[in-house]
Design a protein around this motif. Structure first.
Motif, short mmCIF file in Angstrom:
data_model
loop_
_atom_site.label_atom_id
_atom_site.label_comp_id
_atom_site.label_asym_id
_atom_site.label_seq_id
_atom_site.Cartn_x
_atom_site.Cartn_y
_atom_site.Cartn_z
N TYR A 45 0.81 -1.22 0.00
CA TYR A 45 0.00 0.00 0.00
C TYR A 45 0.84 1.28 0.00
O TYR A 45 0.48 2.27 -0.63
CB TYR A 45 -0.95 0.00 1.20
CG TYR A 45 -2.06 -1.03 1.09
CD1 TYR A 45 -2.65 -1.32 -0.13
CD2 TYR A 45 -2.50 -1.70 2.22
CE1 TYR A 45 -3.67 -2.26 -0.23
CE2 TYR A 45 -3.52 -2.65 2.13
CZ TYR A 45 -4.09 -2.93 0.90
OH TYR A 45 -5.09 -3.85 0.80
N ASP A 46 1.97 1.25 0.70
CA ASP A 46 2.78 2.47 0.73
C ASP A 46 3.34 2.80 -0.65
O ASP A 46 3.37 3.97 -1.06
CB ASP A 46 3.89 2.40 1.80
CG ASP A 46 4.74 1.14 1.69
OD1 ASP A 46 4.25 0.13 1.13
OD2 ASP A 46 5.90 1.14 2.14
N GLU A 93 -7.41 1.66 2.12
CA GLU A 93 -6.07 1.68 2.70
C GLU A 93 -5.17 2.66 1.96
O GLU A 93 -4.43 3.44 2.55
CB GLU A 93 -5.44 0.28 2.65
CG GLU A 93 -6.16 -0.77 3.48
CD GLU A 93 -5.86 -0.67 4.98
OE1 GLU A 93 -5.02 0.19 5.36
OE2 GLU A 93 -6.45 -1.42 5.75
N LEU A 109 -3.20 6.34 3.14
CA LEU A 109 -1.76 6.58 3.01
C LEU A 109 -1.45 7.77 2.11
O LEU A 109 -0.42 8.43 2.24
CB LEU A 109 -1.05 5.33 2.49
CG LEU A 109 -0.99 4.17 3.48
CD1 LEU A 109 -0.32 2.97 2.84
CD2 LEU A 109 -0.23 4.58 4.75
N THR A 167 3.70 1.33 6.11
CA THR A 167 2.73 0.46 5.50
C THR A 167 1.68 0.10 6.55
O THR A 167 1.97 0.13 7.74
CB THR A 167 3.35 -0.82 4.94
OG1 THR A 167 2.31 -1.65 4.43
CG2 THR A 167 4.08 -1.60 6.02
N THR A 168 0.48 -0.17 6.09
CA THR A 168 -0.57 -0.55 7.05
C THR A 168 -0.69 -2.06 7.16
O THR A 168 -1.53 -2.56 7.90
CB THR A 168 -1.91 0.06 6.62
OG1 THR A 168 -2.12 -0.27 5.24
CG2 THR A 168 -1.90 1.56 6.78
N GLU A 169 0.15 -2.77 6.42
CA GLU A 169 0.08 -4.23 6.45
C GLU A 169 0.97 -4.82 7.54
O GLU A 169 2.00 -5.41 7.28
CB GLU A 169 0.46 -4.79 5.08
CG GLU A 169 -0.57 -4.46 4.03
CD GLU A 169 0.00 -4.38 2.63
OE1 GLU A 169 -0.37 -5.20 1.80
OE2 GLU A 169 0.83 -3.49 2.37
N SER A 194 1.06 -9.63 5.32
CA SER A 194 1.75 -8.68 6.18
C SER A 194 3.14 -8.42 5.64
O SER A 194 3.78 -9.32 5.13
CB SER A 194 1.86 -9.24 7.60
OG SER A 194 0.58 -9.64 8.04
N ASN A 232 -7.31 0.47 19.99
CA ASN A 232 -6.24 0.46 19.00
C ASN A 232 -5.02 1.28 19.42
O ASN A 232 -4.27 1.78 18.62
CB ASN A 232 -6.75 0.94 17.63
CG ASN A 232 -5.79 0.59 16.51
OD1 ASN A 232 -5.09 -0.43 16.60
ND2 ASN A 232 -5.72 1.42 15.50
N ASP A 271 -0.45 7.86 15.47
CA ASP A 271 -1.00 9.17 15.15
C ASP A 271 -0.98 10.03 16.42
O ASP A 271 -0.45 9.61 17.45
CB ASP A 271 -2.40 9.04 14.53
CG ASP A 271 -3.42 8.52 15.52
OD1 ASP A 271 -3.11 8.44 16.74
OD2 ASP A 271 -4.53 8.16 15.08
N VAL A 305 -1.08 3.25 13.62
CA VAL A 305 -1.62 3.39 12.27
C VAL A 305 -0.78 2.72 11.20
O VAL A 305 -1.23 2.51 10.08
CB VAL A 305 -1.82 4.88 11.88
CG1 VAL A 305 -2.95 5.50 12.69
CG2 VAL A 305 -0.53 5.67 12.07
N GLY A 306 0.46 2.36 11.53
CA GLY A 306 1.28 1.70 10.52
C GLY A 306 2.62 1.29 11.08
O GLY A 306 2.90 1.50 12.27
#
Lengths: 469, 469
Positions: B111-112, B140, B144, B157-159, B183, B196, B252, B258-259
C-alpha cells in the motif's frame, strides 16, 4: 557513522534532549553513584541496549568503573555492541578495565564487532585478550579477524542458524527454539548439506505457515542469492537493498557457508559509503566522525588535500603569470578570473558528482561511453550558452565593454562545456585504471578546470588584444 | 535511489553483466515472444521479485504487453514493488495498461508503494484507478495518500500484525499463520488495546521461545519506541539505525497504531538522504536518478544553481574591478586570484561538509557553539599557516618576489581561517532560521568565500603598494 560524543571528564546529561530520557538517566546516575545495586540494575536493564549505550557514554571514568562492578560482562557486551566509538576510544575503555573482565566482554559481544575491535588493538593487548577468552569465542573471533574490514567477511557474523534439509518442519522449529538466544537473526534459516555447502534457504515466515510434518528439503528455496567473503561491503549493500533481504549468506571460495550479513549492519554500510563519497567531494577523507575531531586532528585530516591543492593552485598561478603583459594592458580582465574559473569548477563538480555516484552504485556501467559523452557535451553547451548570454548582457550594461563581455562569455561557454566533459571522464578513467574515482574529489576537478578554463580565457583575450587596446 | 535504466525501444539484455542471468533472461525473452504460456510462467515465477523487475525493465513496450497477458495483476504487483522507476516512467507504464488491470496491479502492491505512485498520477487517472479498485485496497491506499512523501506516514505500510494482549502465545501463533501472507513483516507483532492504542510489542523470536500457554500481556515488552506519522523520514531512519530495529511502529497524534516502517524502506531513505546532501554539495538538486536524465533535463536541473552562481560571480567581478588600478600596476597579483579564492573555497567546503552532515545526523546539536567556533578558528589557522608558509617559499623561489609572496600568503592565511569559520556558521545559522542547511551548498560557500578572500587580498595589496612599485 554516527558517534556518541564522549566527554569523560564529568558525568552529566546536559546533551540529552529528550526530557523523559534525561530524567531517567539522571535518576540512574544517582543510583549508580550511591552504588544502590539492585534498583540500579533493575532500571538499567529495562532500557533498550542503545539507550544503555547512550547512558554509558555520558559517564565519566569513575562512574564507568562502578558500572563494571554492578554488571556482568555479558550485560556490558549487550550495549557495547551498539556503541560506535572510535577505535582509539574503544581501546582506552578496554585497556582501562580488568583484563579478564574485558576479555569476557569481548567474547560475549557479537563476533563481528569483537573482531573489528580486536583488529585495531595493539598486538600484545589483543593477544592477551584472546588468551583470556573462552575457547569457543576465541576461535570464532580469530576466524573473523582474518577478513578485510570492508569486505563481506569483515562485516559478517558467524552466529546464524543452519539446519539439515532432512529435518521436518517440527524438528526445525525445535532446533530454532534452542539456538535462538545465540543467533543474530532467526528469520532466515540456512539449509546446508553434510559438507556445510549451502543448498537452500527458508524464511521463518514460510516455516511457520508450513505443515509440521513436511521436510525442509521439500519447502526450502533452492535458488539462493549469496555473496563471497571477499566481496566489497558496498556490493553486498546493493544486493541486500535491491533484493530487500534482511540477511544474506556469505560463502567462501569452496561455496561453504561461513557467515551471514544482517540488515542492521548494512544500514551502517550504506551510510558510510555515501558519506565517504560526500567527504571526498568536499576534499577530505572521512575516518571516524569529523565532528568529534579536535582542531588538531581536523587540521591533520584536511591538510594533505589542502597542500595538494596549494601545489595545483601554483600551477594555475604560474600559467597565469605568463599572461602578465595581457593583464597589465587590460587590467579589467583580471576581475573575471574568479567567475571563469569558478563556473567551470561548478559545472565540472556537478557532472563529477553524477559520475562518482553512478560508478559507486554500478549504474554507470550500463551506460555507453559515447552516449554519456554526447549527453555531457550537450548539457555543458546548454548550460554554458545560458550563463554566457546572461554574462554578456550584464558586462555590457555594467561595464560598457562589449569586447570584454564577448571574451568572457565565449570563454565561459567553452570552459563550461569542457568542464562538464572532464567531470564525467576523469572519474571514469580513474575507475578503469582501478583507482577509486571518489579520489578525484571536487577540489581537484575544480583546480584542473581552473587551469583549462583560464588558459582558454587568456588565449582568447590575447587573440583579441587588438580590439581591446 | 538506484534506478534501472529503461530503454523501451527494443528488448535486449546487453547491459546484464552476470552471464548466468543474461542467459536466463535471453531464454525467457524467447519464450515470451513465442507466447509459450506455461514454460514462460514457470521460469519467470522462479525468479526473485527483484530479478523479475530487472527482466521487466529490459523489455520493450510490445513485449511488456505480452507479459501482461501471461501474468495476473498480483504477479505483476510483486515485482512492481521492487521497481524504482521515475514517477514519469511509472505513469507511462500504468496508463499504457488496460485501466482495470492497472487498478488491480496497484491494489495488489504494497500500500505504501501504491500510494506514492497514486499521488503522482494526474488527478483524473488517479480517480479512475481508485474507482476500479477493490474497496479494501482503495480505503487503505486513500489513507496513506494523505501523508507527506518524506514523513513517517509517507513511508509506512498498514500491512502489519497486531494482536490482543489477552491472547495466549498459542492463539497468537495461530493468528500469525493466518495473516502472514498479507503482512509486510511478521517478525515484530504489535499489541494493541480495544481502542487500537499500542500497549506493547513482541518479537517473533520471543514468541517462538515462549511457553504456548503464556499470555501475550505477560511476556510483551511494554516500553515501545515509536515514531509519529508526521516525523521526518530522516529522523525515523536514525532511530531505526541506532536501535537496530527491523520495524518501528507509527502512531498518530492520539497514539493509535496506524502503521509500521520496515528496515528495507529505511535503507532507501538512508541512501536518499545522504545522496541529497551529496548532490547539494555539488550544487545541484537530486530528483530521481541524475544518470538517467537526458541532457535537456540535466541542464534544466543544473541551470538554476549555475545562474545563481553566475550572478554571485558577477558580484566578485564587480568588487574586483574596483581594484583595476592596483592590478594595472602589479599585474602579477592577478596570477594569484585563483589560488586565494580557490583555497578559501576548499577550506570552507571542508568545514561546510562536516557541519551539514552534523546537522543532518543531529550530532551537532550536542556540541556547544563557542566550542565549535574555537575549534574552527584553530583548524583554519593551522591549515592556513601551513599552506601560507608553503606558498611564500614557492613564490619567493619561483618569482623572486618576496613582497608579493608575503601579500599572497598572509591573505591566504586570513582567508582560510575566515572560510573555515563561515563554512560552519552559515549552515548553522540557516538551520536556526529553519532553512535546510544543505541548500548552502558547496558552490555558494565557495563564491561567498571568493568575495571575502579577494577583498582581503587586494586590500592588503593596496596597503603594501608602496613596497611593490
Amino acid at each position: 557513522m554516527k558517534e556518541l560524543s564522549v566527554d569523560t571528564d564529568t558525568t552529566n546529561t546536559d546533551h540529552v534532549e529528550d526530557i523523559e530520557k534525561k530524567e531517567a538517566y539522571d535518576e540512574l546516575i544517582v543510583l549508580l553513584e550511591n552504588e544502590d545495586y539492585e534498583p540500579f540494575r533493575e532500571n538499567f536493564l529495562k532500557l533498550h541496549e542503545y539507550e544503555q549505550g547512550e547512558f554509558y557514554s555520558l559517564l565519566d571514568n569513575e562512574d564507568r568503573d562502578k558500572l563494571y562492578r554492578l554488571l556482568s560482562p555479558k550485560e556490558i557486551s549487550d550495549f557495547f555492541d551498539t556503541l560506535t566509538l572510535s577505535d582509539e576510544e574503544m581501546e582506552e575503555i578496554l585497556t582501562g578495565m580488568d583484563a579478564r573482565y574485558a576479555a569476557q566482554v569481548l567474547g560475549a559481544m557479537q563476533y563481528d564487532n569483537a573482531a573489528d575491535i580486536m583488529n585495531f588493538l595493539p598486538k600484545e593487548v589483543m593477544m592477551s585478550f584472546l588468551a583470556l577468552m573462552e575457547r569457543d569465542d576465541r576461535e570464532e573471533i580469530r576466524i573473523l579477524m582474518n577478513y578485510e574490514d570492508d569486505t563481506a567477511g569483515g562485516i559478517m557474523t558467524t552466529e546464524f542458524v543452519s539446519i539439515d534439509s532432512e529435518m521436518t518442519v517440527h524438528q526445525a522449529m525445535e532446533h530454532l527454539r534452542r539456538v535462538a538466544p545465540n543467533s543474530e537473526t532467526i528469520y532466515y534459516i540456512f539449509v546446508t548439506d553434510i559438507n556445510n555447502k549451502l543448498v537452500g534457504i527458508i524464511s521463518l515466515r514460510d516455516l511457520i505457515i508450513a505443515d509440521e510434518d513436511e521436510y525442509i528439503g521439500d519447502i526450502m528455496k533452492e535458488r539462493v542469492i549469496s555473496v563471497n567473503v571477499s566481496d566489497d561491503q558496498e556490493e553486498v549493500a546493493y544486493v541486500m537493498r535491491d533484493y530487500n533481504f534482511l540477511a544474506v549468506p556469505v560463502l567462501d571460495y569452496q561455496e561453504h557457508l561461513v557467515g551471514i550479513i544482517t540488515a542492521d549492519d548494512i544500514m551502517d554500510v550504506i551510510q558510510e559509503e555515501a558519506e565517504e563519497d560526500y567527504y571526498r567531494l568536499a576534499g577530505m577523507s572521512d575516518e571516524g566522525s569529523p565532528l568529534d575531531d579536535s582542531s588538531f586532528t581536523a587540521a591533520k585530516k584536511r591538510l594533505p588535500w589542502l597542500i595538494g591543492l596549494t601545489l595545483m593552485g601554483m600551477i594555475t598561478a604560474t600559467m597565469l603569470s605568463t599572461f602578465e603583459d595581457t593583464l597589465e594592458k587590460v587590467a579589467l580582465l583580471g576581475a573575471f578570473i574568479p567567475i571563469i574559473g569558478g563556473m567551470a569548477g561548478n559545472a565540472g563538480t556537478q557532472s563529477l558528482a553524477v559520475a562518482v555516484r553512478g560508478l559507486a552504485t554500478g549504474d554507470i556501467k550500463r551506460a555507453s561511453l559515447l552516449k554519456l559523452a554526447m549527453k555531457d557535451i550537450f548539457t555543458g553547451m546548454m548550460t554554458g550558452i545560458t550563463c554566457a548570454v546572461l554574462l554578456f548582457i550584464i558586462i555590457t550594461i555594467l561595464f560598457g565593454q562589449p569586447v570584454v563581455g564577448l571574451i568572457v562569455s565565449v570563454s565561459l561557454f567553452v570552459a563550461m562545456t569542457v568542464a562538464t566533459l572532464t567531470g564525467t571522464f576523469i572519474p571514469m578513467g580513474m575507475s578503469k585504471l582501478g583507482i577509486d574515482p571518489a579520489v578525484a574529489s571536487g577540489p581537484f576537478i575544480t583546480t584542473s578546470n581552473d587551469i583549462i578554463s583560464l588558459m582558454i580565457y587568456f588565449s582568447l583575450a590575447n587573440a583579441l588584444m587588438g580590439a581591446l587596446t
